[in-house]
Scaffold this motif. Structure first.
Motif, PDB file in Angstrom:
ATOM      1  N   GLU A 122      88.892   3.681  87.900  1.00  0.00           N
ATOM      2  CA  GLU A 122      87.908   4.750  87.896  1.00  0.00           C
ATOM      3  C   GLU A 122      86.499   4.163  88.054  1.00  0.00           C
ATOM      4  OE1 GLU A 122      90.225   7.963  85.020  1.00  0.00           O
ATOM      5  OE2 GLU A 122      88.329   7.067  84.377  1.00  0.00           O
ATOM      6  N   ARG A 123      85.617   5.013  88.523  1.00  0.00           N
ATOM      7  CA  ARG A 123      84.233   4.593  88.665  1.00  0.00           C
ATOM      8  C   ARG A 123      83.614   4.399  87.280  1.00  0.00           C
ATOM      9  NH1 ARG A 123      80.724   7.595  93.139  1.00  0.00           N
ATOM     10  NH2 ARG A 123      82.582   6.968  94.252  1.00  0.00           N
ATOM     11  N   GLU A 124      82.912   3.291  87.121  1.00  0.00           N
ATOM     12  CA  GLU A 124      82.344   2.910  85.826  1.00  0.00           C
ATOM     13  C   GLU A 124      80.820   2.898  85.899  1.00  0.00           C
ATOM     14  OE1 GLU A 124      82.385  -1.013  82.848  1.00  0.00           O
ATOM     15  OE2 GLU A 124      82.968  -1.200  84.947  1.00  0.00           O
ATOM     16  N   GLY A 125      80.174   3.561  84.968  1.00  0.00           N
ATOM     17  CA  GLY A 125      78.728   3.492  84.874  1.00  0.00           C
ATOM     18  C   GLY A 125      78.325   2.232  84.140  1.00  0.00           C
ATOM     19  N   ILE A 126      77.417   1.447  84.722  1.00  0.00           N
ATOM     20  CA  ILE A 126      77.097   0.163  84.119  1.00  0.00           C
ATOM     21  C   ILE A 126      75.644   0.037  83.669  1.00  0.00           C
ATOM     22  CG2 ILE A 126      78.975  -1.109  85.185  1.00  0.00           C
ATOM     23  CD1 ILE A 126      77.037  -2.064  87.312  1.00  0.00           C
ATOM     24  N   ALA A 154      65.214   4.320  97.111  1.00  0.00           N
ATOM     25  CA  ALA A 154      65.289   5.740  96.785  1.00  0.00           C
ATOM     26  C   ALA A 154      64.141   6.498  97.436  1.00  0.00           C
ATOM     27  CB  ALA A 154      65.247   5.933  95.278  1.00  0.00           C
ATOM     28  N   SER A 155      64.408   7.700  97.872  1.00  0.00           N
ATOM     29  CA  SER A 155      63.364   8.523  98.469  1.00  0.00           C
ATOM     30  C   SER A 155      63.685   9.997  98.274  1.00  0.00           C
ATOM     31  CB  SER A 155      63.226   8.214  99.967  1.00  0.00           C
ATOM     32  OG  SER A 155      64.416   8.528 100.652  1.00  0.00           O
ATOM     33  N   GLY A 156      62.671  10.841  98.456  1.00  0.00           N
ATOM     34  CA  GLY A 156      62.883  12.281  98.441  1.00  0.00           C
ATOM     35  C   GLY A 156      62.681  12.965  97.113  1.00  0.00           C
ATOM     36  N   PHE A 157      62.227  12.227  96.098  1.00  0.00           N
ATOM     37  CA  PHE A 157      62.013  12.865  94.805  1.00  0.00           C
ATOM     38  C   PHE A 157      60.735  13.697  94.840  1.00  0.00           C
ATOM     39  CE2 PHE A 157      65.449  11.059  92.592  1.00  0.00           C
ATOM     40  CZ  PHE A 157      65.601   9.763  93.022  1.00  0.00           C
ATOM     41  N   VAL A 158      60.837  14.929  94.381  1.00  0.00           N
ATOM     42  CA  VAL A 158      59.668  15.800  94.323  1.00  0.00           C
ATOM     43  C   VAL A 158      58.904  15.568  93.019  1.00  0.00           C
ATOM     44  CG1 VAL A 158      58.900  18.203  94.278  1.00  0.00           C
ATOM     45  CG2 VAL A 158      60.792  17.510  95.784  1.00  0.00           C
ATOM     46  N   TYR A 159      59.617  15.425  91.947  1.00  0.00           N
ATOM     47  CA  TYR A 159      59.019  15.183  90.641  1.00  0.00           C
ATOM     48  C   TYR A 159      59.392  13.783  90.154  1.00  0.00           C
ATOM     49  CZ  TYR A 159      58.440  20.216  90.783  1.00  0.00           C
ATOM     50  OH  TYR A 159      58.093  21.482  91.151  1.00  0.00           O
ATOM     51  N   ASP A 160      58.478  13.171  89.452  1.00  0.00           N
ATOM     52  CA  ASP A 160      58.711  11.815  88.953  1.00  0.00           C
ATOM     53  C   ASP A 160      59.387  11.876  87.589  1.00  0.00           C
ATOM     54  OD1 ASP A 160      56.669   8.969  88.012  1.00  0.00           O
ATOM     55  OD2 ASP A 160      58.732   9.089  88.732  1.00  0.00           O
ATOM     56  N   ASP A 161      60.542  12.489  87.543  1.00  0.00           N
ATOM     57  CA  ASP A 161      61.309  12.585  86.309  1.00  0.00           C
ATOM     58  C   ASP A 161      62.785  12.529  86.694  1.00  0.00           C
ATOM     59  OD1 ASP A 161      61.449  14.926  83.495  1.00  0.00           O
ATOM     60  OD2 ASP A 161      62.438  13.006  83.885  1.00  0.00           O
ATOM     61  N   TYR A 162      63.289  11.323  86.752  1.00  0.00           N
ATOM     62  CA  TYR A 162      64.681  11.166  87.166  1.00  0.00           C
ATOM     63  C   TYR A 162      65.214   9.860  86.607  1.00  0.00           C
ATOM     64  CZ  TYR A 162      62.324   8.282  90.656  1.00  0.00           C
ATOM     65  OH  TYR A 162      61.523   7.357  91.273  1.00  0.00           O
ATOM     66  N   GLY A 163      66.495   9.716  86.668  1.00  0.00           N
ATOM     67  CA  GLY A 163      67.138   8.472  86.294  1.00  0.00           C
ATOM     68  C   GLY A 163      67.901   7.904  87.482  1.00  0.00           C
ATOM     69  N   ILE A 164      67.903   6.602  87.590  1.00  0.00           N
ATOM     70  CA  ILE A 164      68.705   5.924  88.603  1.00  0.00           C
ATOM     71  C   ILE A 164      69.763   5.110  87.872  1.00  0.00           C
ATOM     72  CG2 ILE A 164      68.779   4.217  90.447  1.00  0.00           C
ATOM     73  CD1 ILE A 164      67.346   6.665  91.336  1.00  0.00           C
ATOM     74  N   GLY A 165      70.993   5.348  88.238  1.00  0.00           N
ATOM     75  CA  GLY A 165      72.093   4.621  87.614  1.00  0.00           C
ATOM     76  C   GLY A 165      72.825   3.749  88.614  1.00  0.00           C
ATOM     77  N   TRP A 166      73.411   2.700  88.087  1.00  0.00           N
ATOM     78  CA  TRP A 166      74.311   1.864  88.882  1.00  0.00           C
ATOM     79  C   TRP A 166      75.736   2.066  88.370  1.00  0.00           C
ATOM     80  CZ3 TRP A 166      73.497  -0.647  93.297  1.00  0.00           C
ATOM     81  CH2 TRP A 166      72.187  -0.994  93.666  1.00  0.00           C
ATOM     82  N   PHE A 167      76.634   2.255  89.316  1.00  0.00           N
ATOM     83  CA  PHE A 167      78.035   2.439  89.015  1.00  0.00           C
ATOM     84  C   PHE A 167      78.843   1.456  89.861  1.00  0.00           C
ATOM     85  CE2 PHE A 167      77.880   6.485  86.699  1.00  0.00           C
ATOM     86  CZ  PHE A 167      76.573   6.865  86.955  1.00  0.00           C
ATOM     87  N   ARG A 168      80.074   1.233  89.456  1.00  0.00           N
ATOM     88  CA  ARG A 168      80.941   0.411  90.270  1.00  0.00           C
ATOM     89  C   ARG A 168      82.368   0.939  90.210  1.00  0.00           C
ATOM     90  NH1 ARG A 168      81.008  -5.241  86.762  1.00  0.00           N
ATOM     91  NH2 ARG A 168      82.171  -4.457  84.950  1.00  0.00           N
ATOM     92  N   GLN A 169      83.087   0.681  91.276  1.00  0.00           N
ATOM     93  CA  GLN A 169      84.476   1.110  91.330  1.00  0.00           C
ATOM     94  C   GLN A 169      85.320   0.013  91.954  1.00  0.00           C
ATOM     95  OE1 GLN A 169      85.216   4.890  93.283  1.00  0.00           O
ATOM     96  NE2 GLN A 169      87.077   5.162  92.085  1.00  0.00           N
ATOM     97  N   ALA A 170      86.213  -0.517  91.143  1.00  0.00           N
ATOM     98  CA  ALA A 170      87.152  -1.534  91.603  1.00  0.00           C
ATOM     99  C   ALA A 170      88.396  -0.847  92.150  1.00  0.00           C
ATOM    100  CB  ALA A 170      87.504  -2.469  90.457  1.00  0.00           C
ATOM    101  N   PRO A 171      89.136  -1.515  93.022  1.00  0.00           N
ATOM    102  CA  PRO A 171      90.345  -0.909  93.590  1.00  0.00           C
ATOM    103  C   PRO A 171      91.312  -0.459  92.505  1.00  0.00           C
ATOM    104  CG  PRO A 171      89.783  -2.900  94.779  1.00  0.00           C
ATOM    105  CD  PRO A 171      88.864  -2.840  93.591  1.00  0.00           C
ATOM    106  N   GLY A 172      91.734   0.783  92.597  1.00  0.00           N
ATOM    107  CA  GLY A 172      92.701   1.310  91.650  1.00  0.00           C
ATOM    108  C   GLY A 172      92.135   1.690  90.300  1.00  0.00           C
TER     109      GLY A 172
END
Length: 128
Positions: free
Chosen positions: A44-48, A24-42
């Motif tokens: 919806e995208r799932e937040g994990i 990750a890069s480009g954050f101006v402020y150190d207040d953010y969340g990083i999420g992982w998501f996945r999407q299987a064929p057919g």
């Protein structure tokens, strides 16, 4: 501009382990969340999973709780997703995403529409 780059996706056998990285890069402020998501064929995208930059709190979807672990290395500006006991149903394109100034409610629900910045994705295939 925030930029995210995933890596580490490969073909792995069921029961195996894999670690994904999100640079990750480009954050101006150190207040953010990083999420992982996945999407299987057919499907919806799932937040994990997600992690907070401010206090390191982590959150998981029930589908991966106990098998996946999210962590961060602030010195490298990288977030990892350690995936153990992989199953064929874990096969998907995995994305990392970022949300700025997230409230705890946003972190807890891990929903894609809360996240503003996305990586290009990395393919994980689990063979049976």
């Amino acid at each position: 501009e925030v930029q995210l780059v995933e890596s580490g996706g490969v073909l792995v056998q069921a029961g195996g382990s894999l670690r994904l990285s999100c640079a990750a890069s480009g954050f101006v402020y150190d207040d953010y969340g990083i999420g992982w998501f996945r999407q299987a064929p057919g499907k919806e995208r799932e937040g994990i999973s997600c992690i907070s930059s401010t206090d390191g709190r982590t959150y998981y979807a029930d589908s991966v709780k106990g098998r996946f672990t999210i962590s961060s290395d602030n010195a490298k500006n990288t977030v990892y997703l350690q995936m153990n006991s992989l199953k064929p149903e874990d096969t998907a394109v995995y994305y990392c995403a970022a949300v700025l100034f997230p409230r705890m409610a946003i972190m807890m629900r891990i929903r894609e529409y809360d996240y503003n910045y996305w990586g290009q994705g990395t393919q994980v295939t689990v063979s049976s």
